[in-house]
Design a protein around this motif. Structure first.
Motif, PDB file in Angstrom:
ATOM      1  N   VAL A   1       1.436  -1.245  -0.041  1.00 50.29           N
ATOM      2  CA  VAL A   1      -0.169   0.268   0.314  1.00 50.29           C
ATOM      3  C   VAL A   1       1.051   1.145  -0.013  1.00 50.29           C
ATOM      4  O   VAL A   1       0.818   2.173  -0.843  1.00 50.29           O
ATOM      5  CB  VAL A   1      -1.361   0.052   0.851  1.00 50.29           C
ATOM      6  N   HIS A   2       2.096   0.804   1.083  1.00 49.14           N
ATOM      7  CA  HIS A   2       2.764   2.595   0.807  1.00 49.14           C
ATOM      8  C   HIS A   2       3.826   2.421  -0.434  1.00 49.14           C
ATOM      9  O   HIS A   2       3.697   3.758  -1.118  1.00 49.14           O
ATOM     10  CB  HIS A   2       3.856   2.415   2.067  1.00 49.14           C
ATOM     11  N   ALA A   3       3.647   1.601  -0.885  1.00 53.00           N
ATOM     12  CA  ALA A   3       4.469   1.450  -2.554  1.00 53.00           C
ATOM     13  C   ALA A   3       3.706   2.463  -3.552  1.00 53.00           C
ATOM     14  O   ALA A   3       3.705   3.093  -4.467  1.00 53.00           O
ATOM     15  CB  ALA A   3       5.394   0.094  -2.838  1.00 53.00           C
ATOM     16  N   ALA A   4       2.715   1.140  -3.327  1.00 55.41           N
ATOM     17  CA  ALA A   4       1.363   1.933  -4.374  1.00 55.41           C
ATOM     18  C   ALA A   4       1.236   3.707  -4.303  1.00 55.41           C
ATOM     19  O   ALA A   4       1.154   4.879  -4.967  1.00 55.41           O
ATOM     20  CB  ALA A   4       0.091   1.643  -4.164  1.00 55.41           C
TER      21      ALA A   4
ATOM     22  N   LEU B   1      -3.984  10.738  -3.379  1.00 53.12           N
ATOM     23  CA  LEU B   1      -4.561   9.628  -2.349  1.00 53.12           C
ATOM     24  C   LEU B   1      -5.729   8.537  -2.452  1.00 53.12           C
ATOM     25  O   LEU B   1      -5.718   7.326  -2.294  1.00 53.12           O
ATOM     26  CB  LEU B   1      -4.920  10.109  -0.685  1.00 53.12           C
ATOM     27  N   ALA B   2      -6.707   9.056  -3.386  1.00 52.45           N
ATOM     28  CA  ALA B   2      -7.804   7.893  -4.256  1.00 52.45           C
ATOM     29  C   ALA B   2      -7.294   7.736  -5.127  1.00 52.45           C
ATOM     30  O   ALA B   2      -7.526   6.143  -4.809  1.00 52.45           O
ATOM     31  CB  ALA B   2      -9.090   9.240  -4.492  1.00 52.45           C
ATOM     32  N   GLU B   3      -6.503   7.964  -6.194  1.00 54.32           N
ATOM     33  CA  GLU B   3      -5.225   7.221  -6.960  1.00 54.32           C
ATOM     34  C   GLU B   3      -4.993   6.063  -5.622  1.00 54.32           C
ATOM     35  O   GLU B   3      -5.014   4.936  -6.509  1.00 54.32           O
ATOM     36  CB  GLU B   3      -5.051   7.609  -7.688  1.00 54.32           C
ATOM     37  N   GLY B   4      -4.351   6.351  -5.431  1.00 52.40           N
ATOM     38  CA  GLY B   4      -3.010   5.393  -4.544  1.00 52.40           C
ATOM     39  C   GLY B   4      -4.150   4.316  -4.243  1.00 52.40           C
ATOM     40  O   GLY B   4      -3.504   2.410  -4.184  1.00 52.40           O
TER      41      GLY B   4
END
Length: 375
Positions: free
Chosen positions: A331-334, A365-368
């Motif tokens: 998630v952090h990488a995304a 943030l939404a995209e990630g």
């Protein structure tokens, strides 16, 4: 938006993906220019005198900011340095060094000073095992041998804003409230009047860079402290005689090791002056809006928010999220690929925007999170 806030926002580069002010805050234009000017002055024949005079002005500004007397404020190199000075000072010279209450989940800079000095004349550490420091929690640990409580004004992971006034009222005049204020000072309103000892560097929310920190020691607790780390800069006329030790200075300066980094102090002063032009309340309101929009987006994506039930008045500029069923590192990488700068702490991803954070951060943030949720 009021005029003062608009002018404040113009003093920064707006970084649309930067959500990591709890780690370090990029410098304001004012601070950057001040550092350049201080470096130029450092080459002059009267460099020390000029920069030392500026440090006195910064001390006066800091005292107003902390609602303290000027002699109650001095400069250390970092928050950790200031907290070590506090730990070295507390309990020394007494027949019973007593106990300091420390929450087990405190940031390490507010843990190691107390651990290092508990066997060197400082108070013994008594751990508080609780997610937050509240008056109810402290009351359960408050025994006659407690000399002090040390607490973060804003917790570095949960974002919980400690009720400093209520904590000091509970401790009373004969116990010392030590406050690590770096995660809140300049970003959210803090009950600084309640702090007996306060430590705060300038590299996070104040956006002043490294090298200088505030150390405040109020007169009302001076009798409980001795200058355990106090060096030659903390005594009267250190060069006037070969007879040492000399008498300690009055106030916070007694706990200093040596002269501060004068250019860094000038930068800290520029940062404090900039906050003073708009006021912490206006910065905090804008910051709350930014953080609120990010958290709404995270919830909509199915993320869990640590301590999501915190009322607005009990949260600083920090919140952490976790996406159930997804590896936190993935998630952090995304989020990084989506153009966001955040911090990964265990299973939690920390978001810490500022008043200057533009709305594009919400879209990123939404995209990630959408990317992270894909199979």
């Amino acid at each position: 938006m009021n005029v003062q806030l608009a002018r404040y926002l113009q003093r920064f580069d707006h970084l649309p993906g930067y959500l990591d002010f709890a780690r370090v805050g990029p410098l304001s234009h004012d601070v950057a220019m001040t550092l350049v000017e201080a470096t130029r002055l450092s080459t002059g024949e009267q460099a020390v005198d000029v920069l030392a005079a500026r440090a006195e002005e910064v001390c006066a500004s800091a005292a107003l900011f902390l609602r303290a007397a000027p002699h109650e404020v001095a400069f250390a190199t970092s928050t950790s340095h200031a907290l070590f000075a506090a730990a070295a000072a507390l309990g020394r010279g007494t027949t019973d060094e007593g106990v300091v209450l420390v929450r087990r989940g405190e940031f390490p800079s507010n843990v190691y000073p107390w651990l290092r000095f508990q066997d060197r004349g400082g108070p013994r550490v008594r751990w508080i095992d609780a997610p937050r420091v509240t008056p109810e929690v402290v009351a359960a640990h408050l025994t006659p041998d407690v000399r002090a409580l040390t607490v973060s004004a804003v917790d570095a992971l949960t974002g919980h804003r400690a009720p400093l006034g209520a904590l000091k009222e509970l401790l009373g005049p004969d116990r010392v409230l030590v406050v690590d204020a770096i995660q809140g000072l300049g970003a959210v309103p803090l009950e600084v009047e309640a702090a007996d000892v306060l430590a705060s560097g300038g590299q996070k929310w104040l956006r002043a860079g490294w090298g200088a920190a505030l150390l405040m020691v109020r007169d009302r607790v001076a009798r409980h402290l001795s200058p355990g780390l106090g060096g030659w800069s903390g005594v009267h006329d250190p060069l006037a005689s070969e007879s040492h030790p000399r008498e300690p200075l009055r106030g916070a300066a007694a706990h200093t090791l040596t002269n501060p980094d004068y250019p860094a102090v000038s930068a800290l002063g520029a940062a404090l002056d900039l906050v003073a032009t708009v006021g912490v309340q206006a910065i905090a309101a804008r910051l709350a809006d930014s953080l609120g929009a990010l958290l709404d987006t995270a919830r909509a994506a199915g993320a869990e928010i640590q301590h999501d039930g915190l009322p607005p008045g009990e949260r600083g500029g920090i919140a952490c999220l976790h996406l159930p069923g997804r590896d936190p590192e993935d998630v952090h990488a995304a989020l990084t690929r989506a153009g966001l700068t955040t911090t990964l702490r265990g299973r939690w991803i920390r978001l810490s925007p500022h008043a200057t954070t533009p709305s594009q951060a919400v879209d990123r943030l939404a995209e990630g999170l959408r990317t992270a949720r894909r199979p």
